[in-house]
Design an enzyme around this catalytic site. Structure first.
Site, PDB file in Angstrom:
ATOM      1  N   LYS A  72       4.362  -2.661  17.188  1.00 31.75           N
ATOM      2  CA  LYS A  72       4.707  -3.114  15.843  1.00 31.75           C
ATOM      3  C   LYS A  72       4.655  -1.947  14.871  1.00 31.75           C
ATOM      4  O   LYS A  72       5.476  -1.830  13.975  1.00 31.75           O
ATOM      5  CB  LYS A  72       3.708  -4.185  15.413  1.00 31.75           C
ATOM      6  CG  LYS A  72       3.998  -4.826  14.079  1.00 31.75           C
ATOM      7  CD  LYS A  72       2.893  -5.830  13.714  1.00 31.75           C
ATOM      8  CE  LYS A  72       3.154  -6.497  12.380  1.00 31.75           C
ATOM      9  NZ  LYS A  72       1.973  -7.247  11.903  1.00 31.75           N
ATOM     10  N   GLN A  73       3.634  -1.103  15.041  1.00 32.62           N
ATOM     11  CA  GLN A  73       3.397  -0.040  14.073  1.00 32.62           C
ATOM     12  C   GLN A  73       2.699   1.107  14.780  1.00 32.62           C
ATOM     13  O   GLN A  73       1.985   0.898  15.756  1.00 32.62           O
ATOM     14  CB  GLN A  73       2.508  -0.568  12.957  1.00 32.62           C
ATOM     15  CG  GLN A  73       1.126  -1.002  13.432  1.00 32.62           C
ATOM     16  CD  GLN A  73       0.599  -2.180  12.649  1.00 32.62           C
ATOM     17  OE1 GLN A  73       0.569  -3.283  13.143  1.00 32.62           O
ATOM     18  NE2 GLN A  73       0.211  -1.922  11.420  1.00 32.62           N
TER      19      GLN A  73
ATOM     20  N   TRP B 115      -7.674  -2.373   6.291  1.00 36.55           N
ATOM     21  CA  TRP B 115      -7.901  -0.972   6.674  1.00 36.55           C
ATOM     22  C   TRP B 115      -6.935  -0.009   6.008  1.00 36.55           C
ATOM     23  O   TRP B 115      -7.208   1.178   5.911  1.00 36.55           O
ATOM     24  CB  TRP B 115      -7.772  -0.829   8.191  1.00 36.55           C
ATOM     25  CG  TRP B 115      -6.345  -0.966   8.689  1.00 36.55           C
ATOM     26  CD1 TRP B 115      -5.532  -2.039   8.561  1.00 36.55           C
ATOM     27  CD2 TRP B 115      -5.580   0.021   9.392  1.00 36.55           C
ATOM     28  NE1 TRP B 115      -4.312  -1.803   9.149  1.00 36.55           N
ATOM     29  CE2 TRP B 115      -4.310  -0.540   9.676  1.00 36.55           C
ATOM     30  CE3 TRP B 115      -5.847   1.321   9.829  1.00 36.55           C
ATOM     31  CZ2 TRP B 115      -3.322   0.143  10.365  1.00 36.55           C
ATOM     32  CZ3 TRP B 115      -4.839   1.995  10.516  1.00 36.55           C
ATOM     33  CH2 TRP B 115      -3.592   1.419  10.777  1.00 36.55           C
ATOM     34  N   ASP B 116      -5.786  -0.513   5.554  1.00 39.90           N
ATOM     35  CA  ASP B 116      -4.790   0.414   5.032  1.00 39.90           C
ATOM     36  C   ASP B 116      -5.251   1.079   3.741  1.00 39.90           C
ATOM     37  O   ASP B 116      -4.761   2.140   3.386  1.00 39.90           O
ATOM     38  CB  ASP B 116      -3.430  -0.260   4.846  1.00 39.90           C
ATOM     39  CG  ASP B 116      -3.518  -1.645   4.267  1.00 39.90           C
ATOM     40  OD1 ASP B 116      -4.404  -2.412   4.683  1.00 39.90           O
ATOM     41  OD2 ASP B 116      -2.720  -1.973   3.385  1.00 39.90           O
TER      42      ASP B 116
ATOM     43  N   GLU C 252      -0.505  -4.244  16.043  1.00 37.94           N
ATOM     44  CA  GLU C 252      -0.831  -5.670  16.157  1.00 37.94           C
ATOM     45  C   GLU C 252       0.021  -6.393  17.190  1.00 37.94           C
ATOM     46  O   GLU C 252      -0.085  -7.606  17.329  1.00 37.94           O
ATOM     47  CB  GLU C 252      -0.729  -6.336  14.780  1.00 37.94           C
ATOM     48  CG  GLU C 252      -1.800  -5.787  13.849  1.00 37.94           C
ATOM     49  CD  GLU C 252      -1.818  -6.451  12.479  1.00 37.94           C
ATOM     50  OE1 GLU C 252      -0.836  -7.133  12.135  1.00 37.94           O
ATOM     51  OE2 GLU C 252      -2.809  -6.263  11.760  1.00 37.94           O
TER      52      GLU C 252
END
Lengths: 800, 800
Positions: A602-603, A371-372, A498
């Site tokens: 995580k992000q 997806w990035d 995640e």
């Protein structure tokens, strides 16, 4: 992915000098070869060469990649389950054409032996070349100077070229240059416990043809399981003193041109090596052969100087619409240009192939795209090199039949794009952080919306965008449901973070799905012919609007913040105080169930929603939400810092934004995650641009208006960025006090400056930066604050 | 696991005759061999022999098992993750000692050739034997009668024995009997896509010794990776006409005794084969050898008749405390005795080994034990054969160090027992339905509580129970947390229903954890010396009480039912109307994410809480909750029907309870899930007893009082059950109108009859069954209603 162990950053200092347009290593650091091979990688999106030394050894990871050229491998599951992919795709190291070995009076040139008097490598981001200069004395005492210049052509997609020059220094020397093509190189073992690595395959290529004639050498191979065919060919132009012998030979896995001569001191042998690659899943052996030979002929016809000129011309045009100038932070100046250069290299000529998360710079993540690409890379390309963004979305469109088939397999409507893939098939082995991360589908739709907004490319919208937006909207309509209270819920999916999985009503996912549904309804109205073609009727379009309008966005009234997903803020906090530095990245030291049930991020996830769906939040909510998640976010993913930078800047935390911007920008130059060896973090690098333009420039677009809200941190005195928008080329110059908007090309546009409408025509507009009441500094988890930019500023002293 | 395709049930009818104390097959059904091998399996919990034909072929799955004798195999993961087990344990088919091949005038006896005039097999549940009677005419026209009787001794744990008799019928025949030990038999391929199967290993045994002397034959092997050593020995007592030759021989994987003679019509050759098995992970080759030889000597000394007498004596004693009489449903009468017999066989002499989910009747689920041992099997053994329950818990206690180590690996306190295992190490390859199903730990604690309540065995409580309850309580205290409102939450765990996973506040889990915590606090107070030994202080015990008191039990006010877990009742309903019969079991046809996000229940979960934690619900809540979940439960697990039977009976749905009881009881006799071939469903069979005693008997115990609330369905006219409780032996006789409680042994006890206190001494108590207002019939998902008992009653006509 963890911020650096002390040693990686401080140990004996960065590898590269800080210069505005180049990345220079002025002495060879053999221990850093795996990293520098990635940093010095050259690519045009189709063909990628790691920055391996010309002579091949020593190396970290030898690497030559062709976009989408992969081998298939079985994906084992400890327990069988319906819908698990049975096989995966892995990028393979194809025939290495960059090998040039040198013998000096029978001593092979090897930097580990003899004496290396000088060794410099320079990546030039305007020339698009990697130059190496060496002065070496052999163990037998013979000294030579070697200069090699390597390029992967941005104009001629199949072509790479190397100019390799050897000069005798003190004494006459006998010189043999072996210029090679080598297939099935031996690769180093990978650490199987690190999910970020790759499954390296032994000898993936079977020879179908090898040829060496007077002027060229060619190897043609195919893969065993994926049944793809590739060829690599080379030809040389050689100048040097007579007598000189040149011989070509080939065998199954090796093609070789051997050039032997004798040099007096000051005499030079110069070898111009032209390399061509081609591959196909369908074309015959002769067709692939001919394609490569033809590309080679075209490149020789252009010639070395011609290739160099084309390259510079291509890059000049890119920089005109993309360059960012940063005053006050020289390290960041270099980093953002390096980042833009690598983003360009990843996407430039991919042309209906995916943009892998590592570009073509290394084998990490098996060479997959995620997806990035749509979320972090395409925004940069959309405003700097829009054709590349369109190409990447055209690739998604090409794989739409596979995505629709996958949706059907999963019992869903529309399209379910793969979480990770090379050719469009789902390759994720762990569905809770793979297939369940359905937000990817809204991310693709969002990239379409953004691209069309930025380009007004209605042909693209009809031919590519429409199908993508409609089929992903159908997915959302099937994935969600109205509960008994009439609220539209999307349950059991995984958001960007995640460290949570399979949650109900992830705010980011629901907001992005809402936009996806709204846009589909709009497109169905705008293109009734296309809608009819896809069987979209008024009822279906209405059901999209209804779902969007009823979309559930959970909010925790008790503490006044948005939970990342329903119930998130009820979970136990992670015990940061008792988590040691060595425990990061947490995923390597704690089981998923423990991460999933706690408040640890995580992000950026909710914070990514604050950036990409900012209209859904008030300014006060943004400030509160940002502060709340700041205390929970550990940045074990490199996909986080840029978003934290953008939102920190928006809520007025400018120095903090500067720190995060440093992290995303220097991710590979400083090897901040310790795994640059496996390839560059293309999406994090893209964040260097986003952090500056969307962060300090406050740029938002894609949903109606083009907005800026520039504001600089103390460490940056002046910021200049360029961008392309609806046929215009714009330059924005920001200082602490004022902002100047200039139209460099185009017919003019409307924009918002800190909320105030501005109509920009031929006359630049200069406007003041409004005052800001500085907000309170948030707190990060113990030990997880970003690296402060004083580190970077210390870097300044090492400059020039 | 799906209810039967029509054919399996109706096709050409059940295989077995309906008789009260025997399971009889009166003609050989070769197509049903895989099923009948499981049904006719003999075991004593230590050694198990599948009901393979004496001559070995044809077969479904050849099987000889030693409890906990396994091989290790790697567990592959498509994506690496911290805490995933790297290897698994798989039960292996050990040396087959039950083989007796027969030659009749050089024609091998094989039921597929010649003419089978008569073939009958009878499992006798009072004798503990499997008898086979055959009359066979060879292709060459020679007729013999064969009678074999097989037993696995419940008294002599290492011993099995076979009496094999051949008689010539019409003409003289030359007879050769080859009695064998065969290691590394070839096994049929397994279907890798079915997660319920086994990973069959090729040739797992390496020969260390083989021996054949005048009186006995022995093979000794070890496994490659798990490094376990086993030996099988045999000796024979032979009677028959002279001249007779007997020869023993051995090679690496075969031991053979060959007996040759000639029979005149009416003459018989009778071979008594004594078999002994032993294994060890530690003892030397000579020690294991000697152990087997000694066991063999003891068995021969006891003799065939002696072994038979011991067996009947053991079973008589068992039935005295366990037998259940059912009048009005003959099929159920047979089924419950078969079920009790197989539960006994699984647990009788396991002695500090686990009770596998298939007992020792087949290789399904790799021979692992799961939570169902404690939750479904031990309650039956606790009240019928309590020593076996204690032994199974002693095995858990033995593995406590591994469970504590696993907890530490997972970052948790106390003990985390493995979801599936043979020797105590986690072998689950899919953590969301494995490690995350932490309720197993409370299930173990609950089995301790129940056992101690039923036996008042304080020595067990001190030596075994204390540690188990304390260490599992510690797990819960670490897994849960108080939220900002002071509520104690247990987030991110998986409850019994495997169509949900990684949920917050699963009601069953939270209620069971509450009991676990409360009991730990009580034990810490009761045994201060032991508490000190484990480092339990007053603060820790108080924290257990606090957590228990604040435990969150979600309730959905809007619809007036308990959600199985937080948010469950907000999820989309499963589309049952559009789910075809062939789509079941859903797990084979839908991805987990789709099952997880919807309201669909594989197996009783909230309904299991209604049974095991009934005090936490009002009668009205039970009725509403039961009806709600009845409409969502598809019974794709065999672990569901018994619980639905018990709770249906409690809420007054007696006919429905009868239907569910039929399903759990006939699971293997009717092969209802189509996979009895892989072994018996021991926990479902245990449900035959639970459905009758806890269901129609209304028995509840373990948390203070012994309660009954008997009530019969229309299809059962009289129910008699026996049980052991605190040194008493009790008989309860239930008719539609009244209930008689009798003390058969013991000093008396107090009980509750439909809530009324009864003190039972030497005089029986006879009490009326109170009236019941029949509740409304609930609705099951389309096509998922239980098989109605009229099917069984049709079975009655086949009786007598």
């Amino acid at each position: 992915m963890t911020p650096p162990p002390e040693s990686a950053l401080d140990g004996d200092g960065p590898v590269f000098l800080v210069e505005p347009w180049t990345v220079r290593e002025n002495e060879l650091r053999i221990d850093r070869l795996p990293q520098t091979e990635s940093v010095f990688a050259l690519s045009n999106g189709h063909l990628g060469l790691r920055g391996n030394l010309d002579e091949g050894e020593p190396h970290g990871i030898p690497g030559t990649y062709l976009n989408s050229f992969f081998e298939q491998r079985p994906l084992p599951h400890a327990e069988a389950a319906y819908g698990n992919p049975e096989s995966s795709q892995t990028v393979i190291n194809v025939t290495n054409g960059k090998l040039i070995r040198l013998l000096v009076d029978d001593e092979p040139f090897d930097v580990r032996y003899g004496r290396l008097k000088h060794h410099e490598r320079v990546l030039d981001m305007r020339a698009g070349t990697l130059t190496r200069q060496v002065e070496w004395t052999s163990p037998a005492g013979r000294t030579v100077r070697i200069t090699s210049v390597r390029m992967v052509s941005l104009r001629q997609r199949a072509i790479a070229a190397i100019r390799y020059e050897v000069e005798a220094v003190d004494e006459p020397v006998r010189i043999v240059v072996q210029s090679e093509l080598v297939a099935n190189e031996e690769l180093p073992e990978q650490d199987a416990s690190d999910p970020r690595g790759t499954a390296s395959l032994r000898s993936p290529l079977l020879c179908e043809e090898h040829m060496a004639n007077g002027s060229k050498v060619l190897l043609l191979h195919r893969t065993r399981a994926s049944n793809l065919r590739m060829a690599a060919g080379m030809a040389h132009t050689i100048t040097g003193p007579d007598p000189m012998s040149v011989e070509n030979e080939s065998s199954q896995d090796v093609g070789r041109t051997t050039i032997a001569t004798r040099l007096e001191p000051g005499e030079k042998l110069c070898v111009m090596k032209f390399l061509a690659y081609g591959w196909s899943s369908q074309r015959s052996r002769p067709a692939v052969h001919d394609q490569v030979v033809a590309a080679l002929a075209a490149a020789r016809q252009t010639g070395w100087e011609g290739l160099l000129a084309e390259q510079r011309d291509y890059l000049d045009e890119f920089w005109r619409g993309a360059d960012v100038e940063v005053e006050g932070d020289a390290e960041l100046q270099q980093a953002v240009r390096f980042a833009l250069f690598q983003v360009l290299q990843a996407g430039a000529r991919a042309e209906r192939r995916m943009i892998p998360s590592k570009g073509l710079s290394g084998p990490g993540y098996d060479g997959h795209t995620f997806w990035d690409a749509e979320t972090f890379v395409l925004p940069v390309l959309t405003y700097t090199h829009p054709d590349a963004a369109a190409d990447a979305l055209a690739w998604r469109h090409m794989t739409l039949p596979l995505a629709c088939e996958r949706a059907r397999q999963l019992g869903l409507a529309g399209a379910a794009f793969p979480w990770r893939t090379i050719r469009g098939q789902e390759c994720s082995g762990y569905w809770p952080a793979g297939t369940a991360a359905f937000h990817l589908n809204a991310d693709i739709a969002d990239a379409v919306i953004r691209y069309v907004d930025a380009t007004e490319d209605t042909r693209f919208e009809r031919e590519i965008g429409f199908d993508l937006v409609i089929q992903t909207a159908r997915l959302w309509r099937g994935l969600g449901h109205h509960d008994v209270g009439g609220v539209y819920r999307i349950d059991g999916v995984t958001g960007p973070d995640e460290y949570s999985a399979v949650v109900d009503n992830n705010v980011y996912t629901n907001l992005m799905a809402r936009r996806n549904l709204q846009e589909a309804a709009r497109l169905a109205m705008e293109y009734p012919d296309l809608a009819e073609g896809l069987g979209v009727d008024a009822e279906e379009a209405a059901s999209w609007r209804d779902a969007a309008a009823a979309m559930f966005i959970p909010y925790d009234e008790r503490i006044g913040v948005h939970p990342q997903a329903e119930n998130f803020t009820n979970h136990a906090p992670w015990d940061f105080a008792n988590t040691a530095e060595a425990d990061y990245p947490l995923l390597m030291n704690f089981p998923y169930f423990d991460l999933y049930r706690r408040q640890v991020v995580k992000q950026a996830d909710l914070v990514l929603a604050l950036h990409l769906c900012g209209d859904a939040f008030t300014a006060e909510q943004k400030a509160r939400d940002f502060a709340y998640y700041e205390a929970l976010t550990v940045r074990d993913s490199s996909l986080s810092a840029q978003t934290q930078a953008v939102v920190a800047a928006e809520v007025g935390l400018l120095d903090l934004a500067h720190d995060y911007l440093g992290e995303t920008s220097l991710v590979d130059l400083h090897d901040l995650y310790g795994n640059t060896r496996d390839g560059l973090h293309i999406a994090a690098l893209a964040g260097a641009w986003s952090g500056l333009v969307a962060g300090f420039g406050g740029m938002r677009a894609g949903t109606g208006s083009l907005r800026f809200a520039p504001r600089l941190p103390g460490g940056i005195s002046r910021l200049v960025f360029r961008l392309r928008y609806r046929g215009n080329r714009l330059r924005v110059t920001v200082t602490h006090d004022s902002v100047k908007y200039e139209l460099l090309e185009g017919s003019g546009l409307k924009l918002l400056h800190h909320g105030e409408p501005v109509t920009l025509g031929d006359t630049p507009a200069e406007l003041p930066v409004p005052d800001l009441a500085p907000p309170q500094e948030p707190v990060q988890p113990a030990g997880r604050a970003p690296l402060a930019r004083r580190v970077a500023q210390r870097g300044d002293t090492r400059q020039d």
